[in-house]
Design a protein around this motif. Structure first.
Motif, PDB file in Angstrom:
ATOM      1  N   LEU A   1      -6.340 -13.082  59.007  1.00  0.00           N
ATOM      2  CA  LEU A   1      -5.008 -12.568  59.291  1.00  0.00           C
ATOM      3  C   LEU A   1      -4.744 -11.292  58.489  1.00  0.00           C
ATOM      4  CD1 LEU A   1      -3.755 -14.092  61.379  1.00  0.00           C
ATOM      5  CD2 LEU A   1      -2.571 -15.519  59.728  1.00  0.00           C
ATOM      6  N   GLU A   2      -5.227 -11.273  57.279  1.00  0.00           N
ATOM      7  CA  GLU A   2      -5.048 -10.081  56.452  1.00  0.00           C
ATOM      8  C   GLU A   2      -5.752  -8.883  57.080  1.00  0.00           C
ATOM      9  OE1 GLU A   2      -6.116 -10.751  52.420  1.00  0.00           O
ATOM     10  OE2 GLU A   2      -4.573 -12.275  52.113  1.00  0.00           O
ATOM     11  N   HIS A   3      -6.815  -9.174  57.768  1.00  0.00           N
ATOM     12  CA  HIS A   3      -7.517  -8.079  58.435  1.00  0.00           C
ATOM     13  C   HIS A   3      -6.866  -7.722  59.763  1.00  0.00           C
ATOM     14  CE1 HIS A   3     -11.107  -7.381  55.900  1.00  0.00           C
ATOM     15  NE2 HIS A   3     -10.806  -8.581  55.453  1.00  0.00           N
ATOM     16  N   ARG A   4      -5.810  -8.422  60.075  1.00  0.00           N
ATOM     17  CA  ARG A   4      -5.025  -8.140  61.269  1.00  0.00           C
ATOM     18  C   ARG A   4      -5.828  -8.235  62.557  1.00  0.00           C
ATOM     19  NH1 ARG A   4      -2.013  -8.682  57.566  1.00  0.00           N
ATOM     20  NH2 ARG A   4      -0.101  -7.525  57.129  1.00  0.00           N
TER      21      ARG A   4
ATOM     22  N   LEU B   1      -4.949   0.774  61.246  1.00  0.00           N
ATOM     23  CA  LEU B   1      -3.647   0.892  60.596  1.00  0.00           C
ATOM     24  C   LEU B   1      -2.622   1.537  61.530  1.00  0.00           C
ATOM     25  CD1 LEU B   1      -1.968   0.535  58.115  1.00  0.00           C
ATOM     26  CD2 LEU B   1      -2.754   2.755  57.296  1.00  0.00           C
TER      27      LEU B   1
ATOM     28  N   ARG C   1       1.687 -10.985  53.884  1.00  0.00           N
ATOM     29  CA  ARG C   1       0.229 -10.939  53.818  1.00  0.00           C
ATOM     30  C   ARG C   1      -0.187  -9.483  53.735  1.00  0.00           C
ATOM     31  NH1 ARG C   1      -0.907 -16.052  55.893  1.00  0.00           N
ATOM     32  NH2 ARG C   1       0.447 -15.972  57.707  1.00  0.00           N
ATOM     33  N   PRO C   2      -0.880  -9.114  52.678  1.00  0.00           N
ATOM     34  CA  PRO C   2      -1.297  -7.718  52.535  1.00  0.00           C
ATOM     35  C   PRO C   2      -2.142  -7.268  53.722  1.00  0.00           C
ATOM     36  CG  PRO C   2      -2.445  -9.154  50.981  1.00  0.00           C
ATOM     37  CD  PRO C   2      -1.339  -9.948  51.587  1.00  0.00           C
ATOM     38  N   ASN C   3      -1.998  -6.046  54.109  1.00  0.00           N
ATOM     39  CA  ASN C   3      -2.764  -5.494  55.220  1.00  0.00           C
ATOM     40  C   ASN C   3      -4.090  -4.944  54.708  1.00  0.00           C
ATOM     41  OD1 ASN C   3      -3.858  -3.682  57.115  1.00  0.00           O
ATOM     42  ND2 ASN C   3      -1.863  -3.509  58.124  1.00  0.00           N
TER      43      ASN C   3
ATOM     44  N   MET D   1       5.232  -8.439  61.286  1.00  0.00           N
ATOM     45  CA  MET D   1       4.758  -8.960  59.987  1.00  0.00           C
ATOM     46  C   MET D   1       5.344  -8.152  58.841  1.00  0.00           C
ATOM     47  SD  MET D   1       1.123 -10.294  58.853  1.00  0.00           S
ATOM     48  CE  MET D   1       1.609 -11.645  59.919  1.00  0.00           C
ATOM     49  N   ALA D   2       5.812  -8.865  57.837  1.00  0.00           N
ATOM     50  CA  ALA D   2       6.479  -8.207  56.696  1.00  0.00           C
ATOM     51  C   ALA D   2       5.544  -7.268  55.946  1.00  0.00           C
ATOM     52  CB  ALA D   2       6.996  -9.268  55.731  1.00  0.00           C
TER      53      ALA D   2
END
Lengths: 333, 333
Positions: free
Chosen positions: B112-115, B54, A46-48, A1-2
């Motif tokens: 998705l942002e929360h992975r 992370l 998509r921001p993490n 993921m970018a």
DNA sequence: TTTCAAAGGGTATACGTTTTCAACAATTAT
DNA sequence: ATAATTGTTGAAAACGTATACCCTTTGAAA
């Protein structure tokens, strides 16, 4: 993921600039902004949320602790919370605590590990001290359906004593002089308070409520059936039954009908909570409305507000009072 | 809140050692381990899930997308998921998508942002292509109550066509020759499939189902009432009614009874889903059991398994078939 | 004695962001 | 013309954790 770095590289700018674009920061030229945005779009950036939460110490999420999801009452509660989190773009972290000390504790601690700064918790198994302790750690800690004087301004709760009283008064006003009570066997506050209210009203009307007219069982349909069975078995005489909740009321009605006793013609029944089934069962249940969805929304708003830095006001609390919903399960005698 | 660094300092060891203690890592002496553990206890250390996610790129959480929490069906679904996440020490991230394209999309994207690497999603508004796309991005992407051939091994779904057929066959076997149908007005797959099954069974029995005997309305109590009202208004003759779900069935029964038509003596009614209210309404509803809780648990297990690296097996899918639950709302004619 | 492996522990880097600070360019005021 | 200001950008540190890699000690085998 970018990642942000990929974007920066592709756009030929620095990380800082990309970050500013993402957060609609102020100090970036409109042409650069457009270009970066386009590239983010293309690369599906998509921001993490985790990285974000780490550095900002804000999680943009709200923790919810409830008992059991399949209980309609808690489903309503969760829904009330969800409606406000959605408005605020906040993610819900949900944990079930099944009214067990150990589980409730783990639920809250897990939420804490995720560093949620707002929490709406329904806890019946944990003691006051533990909860007060948590409230000191979590700025947006809010209790629902519980009142702890020390942190009154973090409590959104229902006045169950008044609820019980209203219930009994209504039955008495309808001319019922012999009422029976079906209560929950779990020795938590709620049933005790409701019962206390009922007792007050009955005493005040110069009537009596012998212990033999009170049955305790699990607070569900089956419990209601069982309790009513026991009541009937003792041969006690009563014209009205006050149930701990709608499920028990429904069970009681079933059992009465199975014994050929007409509801409400021969025996009236009252419920409590006004969950879905109150409308569905026959006869439709006269009950006390517990505005749990509204309360849950209130609790969520409160949690979010406190979490965002606003200090809880002293000497304030959020007490709700149930109201009678008149339907068909009770008649004047 | 204390960090790993604080602990390390207090214990006079390095960050790495503390980290090893936390994760039960191998290279640390038993006395050091004990000492560090004690200090963690004393300082109330709680690992930061965000930092962890992370660096490890694993979130130890599972995303759930449903329509609306206050719908008992989805409450059951969520409960089924919760029971397995709890066992696996996995946190639930919940989003509601209210069967709207935009909202469902946002729900998934937030997750998705929360992975989250595992997801159980109930989507009716998004098209196949979009969902297939997501399934490529998220290793543990699982659909519930939907079947997409391309990703069959990620679908946990109910055979609604068979369900509709079973329903109709049962009514026909009870001697009903004139059946009416109450369907949902939403043009998503489910009602179409159920209706298709009903039609098949009726044709196979050499009976007919004229369009005038089918009413469409919102899939809730009110919709059921309305649909039945329309059916009665047309003066159509029928001895059995097949409803799209239990709520509509309940509404239909109410309306029938309000018109002085006895259920099931004069008209039989069948529901679908077997949610809570099927047991509560009177007469108790004969219905088709949708084992949503079990299916949701299955979906959650699957999502967790795929997320942990196990590849979905080709040519596999998870189809469930509803079964008839016989209660009191239908009789032989 | 020398050699070596194993066990215990430390250093440093990476994860993907946000944000402070400083630098630079361009514009305006003096 | 110079100084001051404004607007735009970049470099670097920090958030809390996991882990690859390196170092030291110890005891046993040679």
């Amino acid at each position: 993921m970018a990642t942000i770095k990929d974007i920066a590289q592709a756009a030929g700018v620095s990380l800082a600039t990309v970050s500013r674009v993402i957060n609609d920061g102020p100090k970036v030229g409109s042409d650069t902004r457009k270009r970066v945005k386009k590239i983010m779009e293309e690369m599906g950036y998509r921001p993490n949320a985790n990285a974000r939460a780490l550095v900002t110490k804000k999680s943009a999420s709200l923790g919810v602790v409830i008992a059991e999801l399949h209980d309609p009452f808690f489903a309503m509660l969760a829904h009330g919370v969800e409606s406000v989190t959605r408005k605020n773009n906040v993610q819900i972290l949900l944990s079930a605590g099944s009214i067990e000390k150990e589980t409730e504790l783990r639920a809250i601690e897990t939420l804490l590990e995720h560093r949620v700064e707002a929490m709406v918790v329904h806890s019946k198994a944990l003691d006051d001290k533990t909860l007060v302790e948590f409230s000191k750690q979590v700025p947006g800690f809010v209790l629902i359906n519980r009142y702890i004087p020390e942190i009154a301004n973090r409590c959104v709760w229902l006045d169950n004593v008044t609820g019980g009283r209203l219930m009994a008064e209504y039955a008495i006003n309808q001319g019922h002089e012999h009422v029976a009570v079906i209560s929950s066997q779990y020795r938590i506050d709620d049933p005790n308070q409701r019962l206390e209210g009922v007792r007050t009203a009955i005493k005040h009307a110069n009537l009596v409520l012998p212990e033999s007219m009170i049955e305790y069982a699990t607070p569900d349909q089956e419990g209601g059936e069982l309790a009513m069975q026991n009541l009937l078995a003792t041969g006690a005489k009563f014209t009205a039954v006050l149930a701990y909740n709608d499920a028990m009321a429904s069970g009681a009605m079933t059992m009465l009908q199975d014994h050929g006793i007409a509801v409400p013609e021969q025996v009236s029944v009252m419920g409590y909570d006004d969950v879905l089934l109150a409308k569905y069962c026959r006869p439709k249940l006269t009950t006390l409305r517990y505005p749990v969805e509204m309360m849950a929304s209130k609790a969520a708003e409160l949690a979010l507000k406190y979490a965002s830095g606003k200090k809880p006001e002293e000497g304030l609390t959020f007490k709700y009072t149930p109201t009678i919903i008149k339907r068909d399960s009770i008649v004047r005698v």
